[in-house]
Design an enzyme around this catalytic site. Structure first.
Site, mmCIF file in Angstrom:
data_model
loop_
_atom_site.group_PDB
_atom_site.id
_atom_site.type_symbol
_atom_site.label_atom_id
_atom_site.label_comp_id
_atom_site.label_asym_id
_atom_site.label_seq_id
_atom_site.Cartn_x
_atom_site.Cartn_y
_atom_site.Cartn_z
ATOM 1 N N LYS A 92 -5.252 -3.058 -6.016
ATOM 2 C CA LYS A 92 -5.123 -2.734 -7.442
ATOM 3 C C LYS A 92 -4.024 -1.701 -7.677
ATOM 4 C CE LYS A 92 -9.549 -4.167 -9.310
ATOM 5 N NZ LYS A 92 -10.745 -3.794 -10.079
ATOM 6 N N LYS A 115 -7.356 -15.102 -3.326
ATOM 7 C CA LYS A 115 -8.630 -15.179 -4.060
ATOM 8 C C LYS A 115 -8.394 -15.572 -5.514
ATOM 9 C CE LYS A 115 -10.655 -11.496 -5.787
ATOM 10 N NZ LYS A 115 -11.385 -10.259 -6.080
ATOM 11 N N LYS A 153 -9.718 -12.903 -11.884
ATOM 12 C CA LYS A 153 -9.659 -12.823 -13.355
ATOM 13 C C LYS A 153 -8.302 -12.374 -13.854
ATOM 14 C CE LYS A 153 -14.017 -10.621 -13.591
ATOM 15 N NZ LYS A 153 -14.771 -9.414 -13.868
HETATM 16 P P1 TYM Z 1 -16.124 -8.126 -10.412
HETATM 17 O O1 TYM Z 1 -16.362 -8.273 -11.864
HETATM 18 O O2 TYM Z 1 -14.717 -7.926 -9.959
HETATM 19 O O3 TYM Z 1 -16.713 -9.360 -9.631
HETATM 20 C C1 TYM Z 1 -18.017 -9.793 -9.886
HETATM 21 C C2 TYM Z 1 -18.580 -10.594 -8.729
HETATM 22 O O4 TYM Z 1 -17.807 -11.772 -8.514
HETATM 23 C C3 TYM Z 1 -17.470 -11.874 -7.140
HETATM 24 N N1 TYM Z 1 -16.176 -12.571 -7.051
HETATM 25 C C4 TYM Z 1 -15.988 -13.696 -6.365
HETATM 26 N N2 TYM Z 1 -16.809 -14.445 -5.597
HETATM 27 C C5 TYM Z 1 -16.291 -15.557 -5.017
HETATM 28 N N3 TYM Z 1 -15.006 -15.939 -5.179
HETATM 29 C C6 TYM Z 1 -14.144 -15.229 -5.924
HETATM 30 N N4 TYM Z 1 -12.879 -15.611 -6.076
HETATM 31 C C7 TYM Z 1 -14.633 -14.040 -6.559
HETATM 32 N N5 TYM Z 1 -14.056 -13.111 -7.368
HETATM 33 C C8 TYM Z 1 -15.025 -12.223 -7.642
HETATM 34 C C9 TYM Z 1 -17.404 -10.436 -6.659
HETATM 35 O O5 TYM Z 1 -17.543 -10.350 -5.269
HETATM 36 C C10 TYM Z 1 -18.567 -9.832 -7.402
HETATM 37 O O6 TYM Z 1 -19.777 -10.090 -6.726
HETATM 38 N N6 TYM Z 1 -17.328 -4.165 -7.984
HETATM 39 C C11 TYM Z 1 -18.093 -5.322 -8.454
HETATM 40 C C12 TYM Z 1 -18.955 -4.971 -9.627
HETATM 41 C C13 TYM Z 1 -19.991 -3.938 -9.322
HETATM 42 C C14 TYM Z 1 -21.134 -4.128 -8.482
HETATM 43 C C15 TYM Z 1 -21.832 -2.894 -8.515
HETATM 44 C C16 TYM Z 1 -21.612 -5.198 -7.740
HETATM 45 C C17 TYM Z 1 -20.065 -2.662 -9.776
HETATM 46 N N7 TYM Z 1 -21.147 -2.032 -9.311
HETATM 47 C C18 TYM Z 1 -23.002 -2.705 -7.779
HETATM 48 C C19 TYM Z 1 -22.775 -5.012 -7.010
HETATM 49 C C20 TYM Z 1 -23.465 -3.783 -7.023
HETATM 50 C C21 TYM Z 1 -17.118 -6.432 -8.749
HETATM 51 O O7 TYM Z 1 -16.444 -6.866 -7.894
HETATM 52 O O8 TYM Z 1 -17.031 -6.907 -9.992
#
Ligand code: TYM
Length: 335
Positions: free
Chosen positions: A115, A197, A200
């Site tokens: 990032k 990957k 978003k």
């Molecule tokens: P975020 O919003 O970036 O992603 C949300 C979830 O989606 C999964 N993910 C994917 N899984 C498979 N293939 C992909 N291309 C892909 N892109 C994203 C991420 O692994 C995630 O599970 N930091 C976390 C949010 C968070 C969180 C937490 C999660 C904040 N606090 C506490 C668990 C526990 C995140 O990546 O958000």
């Protein structure tokens, strides 16, 4: 065992449009967990502002994500659903955890490095502290299991390290959580660059299928998906990353195993295969989309879920926070 259910905690950031990668890697797997565990699912808005957001859009995305959670099958009668900024214990515990997290280990976090490259004009402290806030989310609820995509494994590892460090420096306080990644779809790849990957924040619209895309867009994006010059439809991540990614997506949405899908498409052309993948996605997400739209229009209903959810979350979170405050030596606040 006292028969108490294990605790599950996870969250998604309300940034931009949620992708099918987010769905397959996380939300989809949370739905069945509700039957077996005490589940807590959060819309992590505090995390999302580590990258600049337009305030009005953030508000809309927060409600859109909550309604998507519900449309996918998360049930406020079974799980606690809430927005992270509504429970101030998250930032309060993060402050304490900051004092046992080392700058060196934060600097090594892959997502921070990625990032920082992508947002070179805004490498803020929050971006670096993101994993500590995530550890706080997890540890506040004495979480046993954290279901996430594989990209979050390193962050869950940090939560484990911080829990163990605090427990040994003071006394046992936190449950040490385990990371749970799905067998199929833990990392859905970009449709345009199948070695990266699906994200978003990708600027190339064709690389990403969102949970809000209409049928035509989904079909168009899959038709344009990068495959290879070979013709065989077979799962081989190394040599055929594009085709393997499409097989994974097909398997996640159709429920068929990858092996079964390989048999189904044996001898078929890529054109036909891509259309079948698109159709499996459309078939699975169309009903979710109409339900999401219906729910998003009912603001009062959503606000009520958030109110009840944050009250329940606060009770659990504050209990842990008070324990932590006491252990580090803060004097109790008289009420
Ligand atoms: P975020 O919003 O970036 O992603 C949300 C979830 O989606 C999964 N993910 C994917 N899984 C498979 N293939 C992909 N291309 C892909 N892109 C994203 C991420 O692994 C995630 O599970 N930091 C976390 C949010 C968070 C969180 C937490 C999660 C904040 N606090 C506490 C668990 C526990 C995140 O990546 O958000």
């Amino acid at each position: 065992m006292d028969g108490k259910k294990q605790v599950v905690f996870s969250g998604v950031q309300p940034t931009g449009k949620i992708t099918i990668g987010n769905y397959i890697g996380s939300i989809k797997n949370w739905v069945p967990m509700q039957e077996q565990y005490d589940c807590i699912f959060c819309v992590v808005d505090l995390h999302s502002i580590t990258v600049s957001q337009i305030p009005a859009e953030l508000r809309k995305n927060t409600f859109d994500l909550l309604s998507l959670y519900l449309a996918c099958g998360l049930d406020p009668q079974k799980s606690i659903l809430f927005v992270q900024s509504h429970v101030s214990a998250h930032t309060e515990l993060a402050w304490v955890l900051n004092t046992i997290a080392y700058v060196g280990e934060m600097n090594r976090m892959t997502q921070f490095k990625d990032k920082s490259r992508k947002h070179a004009d805004n490498i803020n402290m929050g971006l670096m502290d993101y994993p500590v806030l995530m550890a706080s989310d997890i540890l506040l609820y004495q979480t046993d299991l954290v279901p996430v995509g594989v990209d979050q494994k390193q962050h869950v590892e940090l939560a484990r390290d911080l829990a163990q460090r605090f427990n040994s420096r003071f006394s046992p306080t936190f449950v040490v959580p385990d990371c749970l990644t799905p067998k199929v779809g833990a990392k859905i790849m970009s449709l345009q660059e199948p070695n990266a990957k699906m994200s978003k924040s990708d600027v190339n619209e064709n690389a990403v299928v969102t949970m809000f895309d209409d049928k035509d867009a989904i079909l168009r994006k899959f038709k344009r998906a990068v495959t290879d010059s070979d013709t065989e439809i077979r799962f081989d991540k190394e040599n055929k990353p594009g085709v393997s990614n499409l097989l994974t997506i097909y398997s996640a949405f159709s429920g068929e195993t990858i092996q079964k899908a390989e048999e189904r498409f044996a001898g078929k052309g890529y054109g036909e295969f891509k259309i079948a993948v698109a159709e499996s996605v459309i078939e699975a997400i169309s009903p979710i989309q109409s339900e999401q739209k219906r729910l998003a229009a009912d603001k009062a209903y959503l606000e009520n879920i958030l109110k009840e959810g944050s009250e329940k979350a606060e009770r659990i979170a504050n209990r842990t926070l008070q324990k932590v405050y006491k252990k580090v030596g803060f004097i109790p606040k008289l009420r």
